[in-house]
Design a protein around this motif. Structure first.
Motif, short mmCIF file in Angstrom:
data_model
loop_
_atom_site.label_atom_id
_atom_site.label_comp_id
_atom_site.label_asym_id
_atom_site.label_seq_id
_atom_site.Cartn_x
_atom_site.Cartn_y
_atom_site.Cartn_z
N TYR A 44 18.11 -25.84 18.73
CA TYR A 44 19.22 -25.97 17.79
C TYR A 44 18.72 -25.66 16.39
O TYR A 44 17.67 -26.14 15.97
CB TYR A 44 19.80 -27.39 17.84
N ARG A 46 19.76 -25.68 12.29
CA ARG A 46 20.70 -26.30 11.36
C ARG A 46 21.44 -25.29 10.50
O ARG A 46 20.92 -24.22 10.19
CB ARG A 46 19.97 -27.33 10.48
N GLY A 56 26.29 -28.25 10.39
CA GLY A 56 26.49 -27.77 11.76
C GLY A 56 25.16 -27.37 12.37
O GLY A 56 24.11 -27.41 11.71
N LEU A 57 25.23 -27.00 13.65
CA LEU A 57 24.04 -26.56 14.37
C LEU A 57 24.44 -25.38 15.22
O LEU A 57 25.59 -25.28 15.65
CB LEU A 57 23.53 -27.67 15.29
N GLU A 58 23.49 -24.47 15.46
CA GLU A 58 23.74 -23.41 16.43
C GLU A 58 22.79 -23.59 17.61
O GLU A 58 21.58 -23.74 17.42
CB GLU A 58 23.56 -22.01 15.84
N ALA A 59 23.34 -23.57 18.81
CA ALA A 59 22.53 -23.66 20.02
C ALA A 59 22.03 -22.27 20.38
O ALA A 59 22.80 -21.32 20.44
CB ALA A 59 23.37 -24.23 21.17
N THR A 97 25.09 -27.49 25.97
CA THR A 97 25.49 -27.80 24.60
C THR A 97 26.50 -28.96 24.58
O THR A 97 26.38 -29.88 23.77
CB THR A 97 26.13 -26.57 23.92
N LEU A 101 26.37 -32.51 22.84
CA LEU A 101 27.43 -32.93 21.91
C LEU A 101 27.96 -34.31 22.26
O LEU A 101 28.20 -35.14 21.36
CB LEU A 101 28.61 -31.93 22.01
N TRP A 104 25.46 -36.86 21.16
CA TRP A 104 25.45 -37.01 19.71
C TRP A 104 26.68 -37.74 19.19
O TRP A 104 26.64 -38.31 18.10
CB TRP A 104 25.33 -35.64 19.04
N VAL A 115 28.84 -28.00 16.67
CA VAL A 115 27.78 -27.22 17.31
C VAL A 115 28.35 -25.90 17.81
O VAL A 115 29.35 -25.87 18.52
CB VAL A 115 27.11 -28.01 18.45
N ARG A 146 34.44 -30.45 18.01
CA ARG A 146 33.05 -30.28 17.55
C ARG A 146 32.41 -29.03 18.15
O ARG A 146 31.26 -28.72 17.87
CB ARG A 146 32.20 -31.49 17.92
N ALA A 267 16.41 -30.42 20.67
CA ALA A 267 17.26 -31.49 20.14
C ALA A 267 16.42 -32.69 19.70
O ALA A 267 16.71 -33.31 18.68
CB ALA A 267 18.29 -31.91 21.18
#
Ligand code: C2E
Ligand code: MG
Ligand code: MG
Ligand code: MG
Length: 275
Positions: A44, A46, A56-59, A97, A101, A104, A115, A146, A267
């Protein structure tokens, strides 16, 4: 005549080409085993706002190959697309993902983050893609609002109406959409006003050349202005230097992703403070 035939033979059985074809075939066979053998991972990265707060985050997929070590997505995603393995791999990434999520959702520092996950056109154009996403959301308990799906312009080259229809159905569930690698595809800009997008991602190649090349700077400035006038969020990818961040901020960009703020990590290694 003999010389001609010889040349043809030579080019046909070029050992270098043959070696490359074999290496590819081997990698594809290995990739087929990667899912059942549990060799795929998600990292992930940021995404931050103007105050450098994580928004946010990108997987991003990683393949832990038993002999080669980490194989980068730049190498195996094209292979996965050609072999249609991308559909199973992409579904796995989406589900992993969403599982994350859901976990989290119970953590104060993470609960508000969106995400993003990359979806390839083949996966998106599967007849039951919407049902797949709905089933994954139901199975994992991930909050749909999300989840952001990153698509590329190539999705809209063929069967644009199918793509639009699916986007609308997913948006009705709360899922949002980002257009990845904006500016690198072939499609016209007309689709931008017809598709229910939420975010434009400025491709990292433009960000990279921003301070050295006027054309890149012009493209980035216009993209930011375009996003603003269409009411879309805009995020710059591949931000590596403070100078790039400063230029982008001056030109109205409010969200950033890149090594300047953090590399993609598992993660468990994400350290995010409660805002
Ligand atoms: P992308 O979606 O455009 O992801 C951004 C890529 O830029 C990632 O490469 C990321 O690690 C890299 N990056 C981030 N910040 C910087 C920076 O400051 N400088 C530089 N030079 N690079 C940066 P990565 O992880 O190797 O992924 C490459 C591509 O593979 C992705 O590009 C995406 O198109 C594809 N991909 C990754 N995961 C998935 C997935 O789950 N499904 C599908 N369909 N494609 C995926
Ligand atoms: Mg992406
Ligand atoms: Mg990108
Ligand atoms: Mg890309």
């Amino acid at each position: 005549q003999a010389k001609k035939a010889g040349r043809n033979t030579l080019s046909f059985f070029d050992p270098a080409i043959q070696a490359r074809v074999q290496a590819r075939a081997r990698l594809e066979a290995d990739l087929r085993q990667a899912l059942p053998r549990g060799q795929l991972r998600l990292h992930y990265q940021r995404q931050v706002d103007a105050d450098a707060r994580v928004c946010g985050l990108e997987a991003l997929l990683r393949w832990q190959h038993p002999e080669r070590g980490m194989v980068s997505p730049g190498e195996f995603i094209p292979l996965a697309e050609e072999s249609r393995l991308i559909i199973a791999i992409g579904d796995w990434a989406l589900e992993a993902t969403c599982r994350q999520l859901a976990r989290w959702a119970g953590e104060p520092a993470m609960a508000g983050l969106t995400v993003s996950v990359n979806v390839s056109p083949q996966q998106f154009h599967e007849p039951d893609f919407v049902e797949q996403v709905e089933a994954i959301l139901a199975r994992t308990g991930a909050p749909a609002r999300r989840l952001k799906l990153e698509v590329t312009e190539t999705l809209f080259v063929h069967d644009r109406d199918d793509a639009r229809d699916k986007m609308l159905r997913l948006k009705a569930q709360g899922v949002t959409f980002a257009l990845d690698d904006f500016g690198t595809g072939y499609s016209s800009l007309a689709y931008l006003k017809r598709l229910p997008l939420d975010q434009l991602k400025i491709d990292q190649s433009f960000v990279h050349d921003l301070l050295e090349e006027e054309a890149s700077a012009a493209i980035v400035a216009s993209t930011i202005a375009l996003a603003e006038s269409l009411g879309l969020e805009v995020i710059a990818e591949g931000v590596e230097t403070e100078a790039q961040r400063a230029w982008l901020t001056t030109h109205g960009c409010q969200a950033f992703q890149g090594y300047l703020f953090g590399r993609p990590v598992p993660a468990s290694e994400l350290m995010i403070a409660v805002a």
